[in-house]
Design a protein around this motif. Structure first.
Motif, PDB file in Angstrom:
ATOM      1  N   LEU A  51       8.035  -7.921  -1.064  1.00 29.15           N
ATOM      2  CA  LEU A  51       8.625  -9.026  -0.656  1.00 29.15           C
ATOM      3  C   LEU A  51       9.545  -8.880   0.598  1.00 29.15           C
ATOM      4  N   GLY A  52      10.061  -7.565   0.676  1.00 27.98           N
ATOM      5  CA  GLY A  52      10.997  -7.539   1.572  1.00 27.98           C
ATOM      6  C   GLY A  52      10.497  -6.933   2.889  1.00 27.98           C
ATOM      7  N   GLY A  53       9.241  -6.899   3.083  1.00 29.66           N
ATOM      8  CA  GLY A  53       8.746  -6.254   4.238  1.00 29.66           C
ATOM      9  C   GLY A  53       8.877  -4.942   4.431  1.00 29.66           C
ATOM     10  N   ARG A  54       8.809  -4.085   3.448  1.00 35.43           N
ATOM     11  CA  ARG A  54       9.067  -2.538   3.682  1.00 35.43           C
ATOM     12  C   ARG A  54       7.829  -1.932   3.289  1.00 35.43           C
ATOM     13  N   ILE A  55       6.730  -2.571   3.336  1.00 34.00           N
ATOM     14  CA  ILE A  55       5.442  -1.745   3.092  1.00 34.00           C
ATOM     15  C   ILE A  55       4.966  -1.232   4.439  1.00 34.00           C
ATOM     16  N   ASP A  56       5.531  -0.317   4.841  1.00 35.33           N
ATOM     17  CA  ASP A  56       5.047   0.214   6.393  1.00 35.33           C
ATOM     18  C   ASP A  56       3.721   1.119   6.039  1.00 35.33           C
ATOM     19  N   GLU A  57       3.218   1.791   7.076  1.00 32.22           N
ATOM     20  CA  GLU A  57       2.147   2.514   6.729  1.00 32.22           C
ATOM     21  C   GLU A  57       2.364   3.842   6.051  1.00 32.22           C
ATOM     22  N   GLU A  58       3.572   4.278   6.175  1.00 26.40           N
ATOM     23  CA  GLU A  58       4.197   5.410   5.417  1.00 26.40           C
ATOM     24  C   GLU A  58       4.120   5.166   3.827  1.00 26.40           C
ATOM     25  N   HIS A  59       4.255   3.940   3.616  1.00 25.85           N
ATOM     26  CA  HIS A  59       4.386   3.531   1.875  1.00 25.85           C
ATOM     27  C   HIS A  59       3.259   3.870   1.167  1.00 25.85           C
ATOM     28  N   PRO A  60       3.504   4.716   0.140  1.00 23.22           N
ATOM     29  CA  PRO A  60       2.243   5.151  -0.726  1.00 23.22           C
ATOM     30  C   PRO A  60       1.348   3.648  -1.074  1.00 23.22           C
ATOM     31  N   ARG A  61       1.838   2.461  -1.121  1.00 25.46           N
ATOM     32  CA  ARG A  61       1.120   1.321  -1.522  1.00 25.46           C
ATOM     33  C   ARG A  61       0.476   0.598  -0.315  1.00 25.46           C
ATOM     34  N   HIS A  62       0.733   1.138   0.646  1.00 20.16           N
ATOM     35  CA  HIS A  62       0.537   0.358   2.007  1.00 20.16           C
ATOM     36  C   HIS A  62      -1.280   0.107   2.043  1.00 20.16           C
ATOM     37  N   ALA A  63      -1.989   1.283   1.840  1.00 19.66           N
ATOM     38  CA  ALA A  63      -3.458   1.298   2.116  1.00 19.66           C
ATOM     39  C   ALA A  63      -4.134   0.147   1.171  1.00 19.66           C
ATOM     40  N   VAL A  64      -3.664   0.093  -0.026  1.00 19.99           N
ATOM     41  CA  VAL A  64      -4.348  -0.984  -1.043  1.00 19.99           C
ATOM     42  C   VAL A  64      -3.922  -2.241  -0.840  1.00 19.99           C
TER      43      VAL A  64
END
Lengths: 527, 149
Positions: A51-64
């Motif tokens: 929600l907060g827009g903090r899923i950057d490419e380093e985030h473990p959930r980014h890819a999925v």
């Protein structure tokens, strides 16, 4: 009266970072879904990151999350649109299920009979060959490239001549229509003879029967004449058909008797025995079904009914056990779960008319009564048999196919079942997998839309979807998903396997023409 | 707060068999209030009134006898759902154009063909990469266009 307060922690929402999704909670997890049926389960902090827009490419959930279209960055709109089109391809295809009630006569007196059967001497409730021909001419105008003509009753085998005529005439007509045409028979087996059975096998009419459980349960639910044993009869004929298919060299995975069970209070206490019985008979799929508020079930509800919570407990007990059997190598799936899983795990929708948006009444199925009256669905004809003609669409004598499927009643049912436009459903995470039943609502609340939080179907469908996603969420080694994916495999039968090249049309004097049905446009075959 | 979240104080009245919330529309959008209240029709009788301009009162009356703890839990559930509805509304507003565009492209675009057709079109498009007829070359640059008629 006292005053209290609650502190709400409102999360930040990064408007520029999000793609569209629905969300809800399953236990401690947040489930997110989108229009194409993609879903993901997140921890609460992960959801707040999304929600907060903090899923950057380093985030473990980014890819999925990126691949499934939950993040705006690099969102593949064209891909989503293409997948959505595939998921909803049943829209505009027209009815693929034509239910024909060849008679209302039945020799059984089931406690929950939804169809309001009549006594065996009521031959006036048999369909004439003349009406049968008009019905076939009507339903075969559907633009759907696939058509299943399903015989229901009453007990259809007591009007076997009509059934045979419909099979032969529709097949003859299909030489010009070129649809993928299948026939199926829903029978209680109690009037089956070897001659009938042989004809059904030779003509590829798929046989579906009711098997409510062991003798004690089946014979209690499905009362037959005094001194008779309905259970013995159904078991005998299931085995006869399955053996015959094998004798003829048919693949038993494709050619076998399907069985349905209807749950009464008596069944709830015997859930394990029901499943063990199906397994012992080699049946690969059990379709657990609750009672519906139609026909005799309305008057016997107090004795044989139960609450949605009781049904859900029964259902989850069964599903846990079926899963355990699968782990042990037993091949058996559950029907309703398979419908949900196909939506959850595959790019397709099974087009199951009772669980889709909009519901299939009039847009996915039509039902024809013995007298030629046309109804929006199987449920609609059941309501008509109770004396309420609200869902009647006309008569084959004076209503064209186009008039029937464009009937204002069909439109009203569609409007009342498009989940995206219904309060509560529009926001519900289960919307991509679920479906509402306006006629069910009408019977319970006298309102097509109904207060959905108070409908048993909402409780049932939410419970099933929660159960399935929870199992997939805790599936560390992927074994549950492997089992579930097997349940979504639908192997097509060749409807012409073993048929003679040109089946004879019976009673040719009543058949004016085998030519193509006119007055409809054909959609491309998408199968 | 570091993650950008903010706190809202939600006051409610606890009665004999009911809980009531007075909600200001500037803080709680009317659609979010309606959406949250609708979810409780199975557990409670839901009454919506307008005590004053800009305010909506939601009264949830238990369908049967209820203890104080049960009513407090009911109030807590409503508060959670109200928060969910507010977030849903924000997500929906922020993404409605993307969704509408996706739906329009899926159902009303020129690309509404069978998947096999789409595949064939894709293969045809690949052939165009060679572009022996110079279809991709702008009209003017190819010398065939007439500028200014």
């Amino acid at each position: 009266m006292s005053q209290r307060s609650i502190t709400l922690r409102r999360p930040q929402v990064a408007s520029d970072e999000l793609a569209w999704f629905r969300f809800g909670r399953i236990g401690q997890r947040v489930v997110i879904t989108n229009d194409v049926g993609d879903w993901e389960l997140l921890d609460e902090p992960e959801f707040e990151d999304l929600l907060g827009g903090r899923i950057d490419e380093e985030h473990p959930r980014h890819a999925v999350l990126q691949a499934k279209g939950f993040i705006r960055n690099d969102l593949d709109v064209a891909g989503l649109a293409s997948r959505l089109r595939r998921k909803k391809r049943f829209l505009g295809q027209g009815p693929h299920l034509g239910i024909i009630i060849t008679t209302l006569r039945c020799n059984q007196n089931c406690r929950y009979c939804h169809a309001s059967r009549t006594e065996m001497d009521r031959v006036d409730t048999d369909m004439s060959l003349e009406t049968a021909k008009k019905v076939v001419d009507h339903i075969m105008q559907t633009p759907s490239p696939y058509l299943n003509i399903e015989f229901q009753g009453g007990e259809p085998t007591v009007a076997f001549e009509s059934l045979k005529f419909i099979v032969e005439y529709s097949r003859e007509k299909n030489r010009y229509e070129n649809k993928r045409l299948e026939h199926s028979l829903v029978t209680n087996m109690t009037t089956m003879t070897e001659e009938m059975a042989e004809w059904l096998v030779r003509n590829n009419v798929m046989v579906c029967t009711s098997l409510d459980g062991p003798a004690e349960v089946h014979n209690y639910n499905r009362t037959w004449q005094k001194g008779s044993n309905a259970y013995d009869s159904v078991i005998h004929w299931i085995e006869w058909f399955n053996n015959r298919y094998i004798e003829l060299g048919r693949d038993p995975r494709l050619w076998h008797v399907d069985a349905l069970m209807t749950t009464t209070r008596k069944t709830i206490d015997h859930w394990k025995e029901v499943i063990d019985l199906y397994v012992s008979l080699g049946i690969k799929n059990i379709h657990l079904r609750p009672l519906n508020p139609f026909g005799f079930a309305m008057s016997t509800w107090k004795r044989i009914g139960y609450s949605p919570e009781e049904y859900l407990e029964f259902y989850t007990n069964c599903l846990e056990y079926i899963l355990e059997l699968n782990r042990q190598g037993v091949e058996i799936s559950e029907g309703t779960a398979s419908v949900f899983l196909m939506k959850m795990l595959t790019p397709d929708d099974p087009n199951f008319v009772d669980i889709r948006s909009p519901v299939g009444s009039g847009t996915g199925q039509l039902a024809y009564m013995y007298d030629g009256s046309i109804h929006a669905s199987d449920e609609a004809r059941m309501i008509a048999a109770m004396g309420d003609d609200l869902f009647d669409l006309g008569h084959v004598d004076n209503t064209t196919f186009d008039e029937a499927v464009n009937h204002p009643t069909v439109k009203a049912i569609a409007v009342a079942s498009i989940l995206d436009s219904l309060p509560m459903c529009a926001d519900c995470w289960n919307a991509p997998f679920c479906g509402v039943r306006p006629l069910h609502n009408y019977m319970l609340q006298k309102d097509l839309f109904a207060q959905r939080a108070r409908t048993p179907k909402c409780a049932e469908h939410m419970g099933i979807a929660r159960f399935l996603l929870s199992k997939l969420d805790g599936d560390e080694d992927g074994s549950v998903e492997r089992i579930f994916r097997r349940w979504t495999i639908s192997r097509p039968r060749d409807p012409e396997e073993g048929l003679d090249a040109a089946p004879p049309v019976r009673d040719p004097s009543s058949v004016e023409s085998g030519g193509p049905t006119s007055g409809h446009s054909r959609l491309p075959v998408l199968e | 707060m570091s993650d950008g979240a903010d706190d809202l104080e939600l006051v409610y009245d606890l009665g004999a068999r009911a809980v009531s919330f007075d909600l200001h529309e500037e803080l709680y959008a009317k659609e979010a209030v309606y959406g949250a209240a609708y979810l409780f029709v199975d557990r409670a009788y839901v009454f919506l009134t307008r005590p004053s301009d800009g305010h909506v009162r939601v009264r949830l009356r238990s369908r049967g006898a209820a203890t104080e703890d049960q009513l407090v839990a009911l109030a807590g559930e409503f508060a959670n759902e109200l928060l969910n509805q507010m977030v849903r509304r924000q997500v929906s507003e922020a993404t409605s154009q993307i969704r509408e565009y996706t739906l329009a492209r899926a159902f009303f675009g020129n690309d509404g063909r069978a998947s096999i057709d789409a595949l064939l079109a894709e293969l045809d498009a690949e052939d165009l990469d060679d572009d022996p007829l110079e279809i991709e070359v702008p009209w003017e640059r190819s010398g065939q266009g007439s500028v200014g008629g």
